[in-house]
Each structure stands twice: as structure tokens, then as C-alpha cells.
Scaffold this active site. Structure first.
Site, short mmCIF file in Angstrom:
data_model
loop_
_atom_site.label_atom_id
_atom_site.label_comp_id
_atom_site.label_asym_id
_atom_site.label_seq_id
_atom_site.Cartn_x
_atom_site.Cartn_y
_atom_site.Cartn_z
N GLU A 13 0.83 -1.21 0.00
CA GLU A 13 0.00 0.00 0.00
C GLU A 13 0.86 1.26 0.00
O GLU A 13 0.55 2.22 -0.70
CB GLU A 13 -0.97 0.01 1.18
CG GLU A 13 -2.06 -1.04 1.11
CD GLU A 13 -2.97 -0.93 -0.11
OE1 GLU A 13 -3.05 0.16 -0.72
OE2 GLU A 13 -3.60 -1.93 -0.47
N TYR A 96 -6.29 5.74 5.06
CA TYR A 96 -6.40 4.76 3.99
C TYR A 96 -5.56 3.52 4.29
O TYR A 96 -6.05 2.39 4.22
CB TYR A 96 -5.99 5.35 2.63
CG TYR A 96 -5.85 4.27 1.59
CD1 TYR A 96 -6.98 3.75 0.97
CD2 TYR A 96 -4.62 3.71 1.29
CE1 TYR A 96 -6.87 2.71 0.07
CE2 TYR A 96 -4.50 2.68 0.39
CZ TYR A 96 -5.63 2.19 -0.23
OH TYR A 96 -5.52 1.14 -1.10
N ASP A 114 -9.70 4.29 -1.98
CA ASP A 114 -8.64 4.92 -2.76
C ASP A 114 -9.29 5.60 -3.97
O ASP A 114 -10.52 5.65 -4.08
CB ASP A 114 -7.57 3.90 -3.17
CG ASP A 114 -8.04 2.86 -4.17
OD1 ASP A 114 -9.24 2.84 -4.53
OD2 ASP A 114 -7.21 2.04 -4.60
#
Length: 190
Positions: A13, A96, A114
Site C-alpha cells: 500500500e 487509507y 482509494d
């Protein structure tokens, strides 16, 4: 099947911020081979990590990787916590990334949003409010959809946005939500 490794979820990520899967694949393989665990990364020499990061850009992400890895070792014995609040307290982990780790690695009910997910949700509900003003609404609408298997849902939505519900010329006939997509029904999906 076993749950995904939180270290690999976190690393991927962070690497994927501001870039694409194709650009990250070789870097991810190199990092996980050289530093297979968060403990290995925490013990790495800063210059070695920065050198391995060269080409990915946004070097603050690499510095934050090291800070976070070292905080994980110092505060949590090298184990990733599953709770959102605890993840958010780690350096370089924002909402996130915390949601991605919690949902994908620990199957916690967290909402992962996202750019791909924002686009899917915006089209599904025909949200025409411009970004970034629409972020709160899109997150709320996505939160209402998260099922029990939050990690699978998050990954499916991200894949849907990257492969089918693309920014230009979305492949609407291939979308599982085509019948319910308000943007498609109104002819404004483009």
C-alpha cells in the site's frame, strides 16, 4: 486460506501510493526478498533502504517506512496491530493505509477508499460533487456497503476500479453493478 501478511499489505500500500502496480512489482519483490519481515526492515541501514527505493519517488514514503517499522518493533514487538486507532498512531500510516491493513490483513470492518474506489462509488451513486469535496460522501456511501468480509470487498472494489470502472471508457457491460449504476442509467458514466 491464511490471511494476507500485514507487513506485505502495508508495504504494498505504501509503495502503490502515487504509482501503479506495474511500476511497483519489481520493487516489492526486491524489498520482500531483501527484508522479508518488518523486523528485518526495522534493522536495515537507512542508506540501503533509500537506495532500494530509488526510482519510486516521494522519498518521504521510504523514510516513513523505516520510522514505522522501527516503531512497530519498539511498541508492538514487530507485530502489526489490528485496531484502526493503534495503526493510525504509527508514523506514516494514515486513514487509507490503516483501513487497508485492518480489513485486508485482519478482516476488520474498515472502509478502504482509494481513487479507484472513489470512482466506482461516485458512478454507482451518480455523485456529481467535485473532488475533494465529495470525499466525505463517497466514504460514507462506501462504508454503508462494507460486508462481513471487509478485506475481500476492499480488494474487489479496488480491482473493479482499476480494471473495469476505469477513468475513461469504463467497461460497463462487464461490471457486476451495471444494472444498479446510477451514472450508467443516466448516461453520465464518462
Amino acid at each position: 486460506s491464511p490471511a494476507p501478511d500485514p507487513y506485505r499489505v502495508w508495504l504494498s500500500e505504501v509503495m502503490l501510493q502515487q504509482t501503479t502496480v506495474a511500476a511497483v512489482q519489481a520493487y516489492f519483490a526486491k524489498f520482500t526478498e531483501r527484508w522479508p519481515t518488518v523486523m528485518d526492515l526495522a534493522a536495515a541501514d537507512d542508506a540501503d533502504v533509500m537506495s532500494a527505493w530509488a526510482g519510486l519517488g516521494y522519498y518521504a514514503r521510504a523514510r516513513n517506512l523505516l520510522k514505522c517499522a522501527r516503531a512497530l518493533v519498539a511498541r508492538h514487538g514487530g507485530a502489526f496491530p489490528a485496531e484502526l486507532d493503534t495503526l493510525l498512531a504509527l508514523p506514516g500510516i494514515g486513514p487509507y493505509t490503516a483501513a487497508a491493513i485492518a480489513s485486508i490483513a485482519f478482516d476488520r470492518p474498515a472502509t478502504v477508499v482509494d481513487g479507484n474506489v472513489e470512482r466506482v462509488i461516485a458512478r454507482l451513486y451518480a455523485v456529481e460533487t467535485p473532488m475533494p469535496k465529495a470525499k466525505t460522501e463517497l466514504h460514507a456511501r462506501c462504508s454503508a456497503l462494507v460486508p462481513d468480509r471487509a478485506g475481500d470487498f476492499a480488494q474487489a472494489l479496488m480491482d473493479l476500479g482499476s480494471a473495469i470502472c476505469t477513468p475513461k471508457r469504463p467497461a460497463c457491460p462487464n461490471c457486476p453493478w451495471t444494472a444498479d449504476c446510477k451514472a450508467r442509467l443516466r448516461g453520465i458514466q464518462e
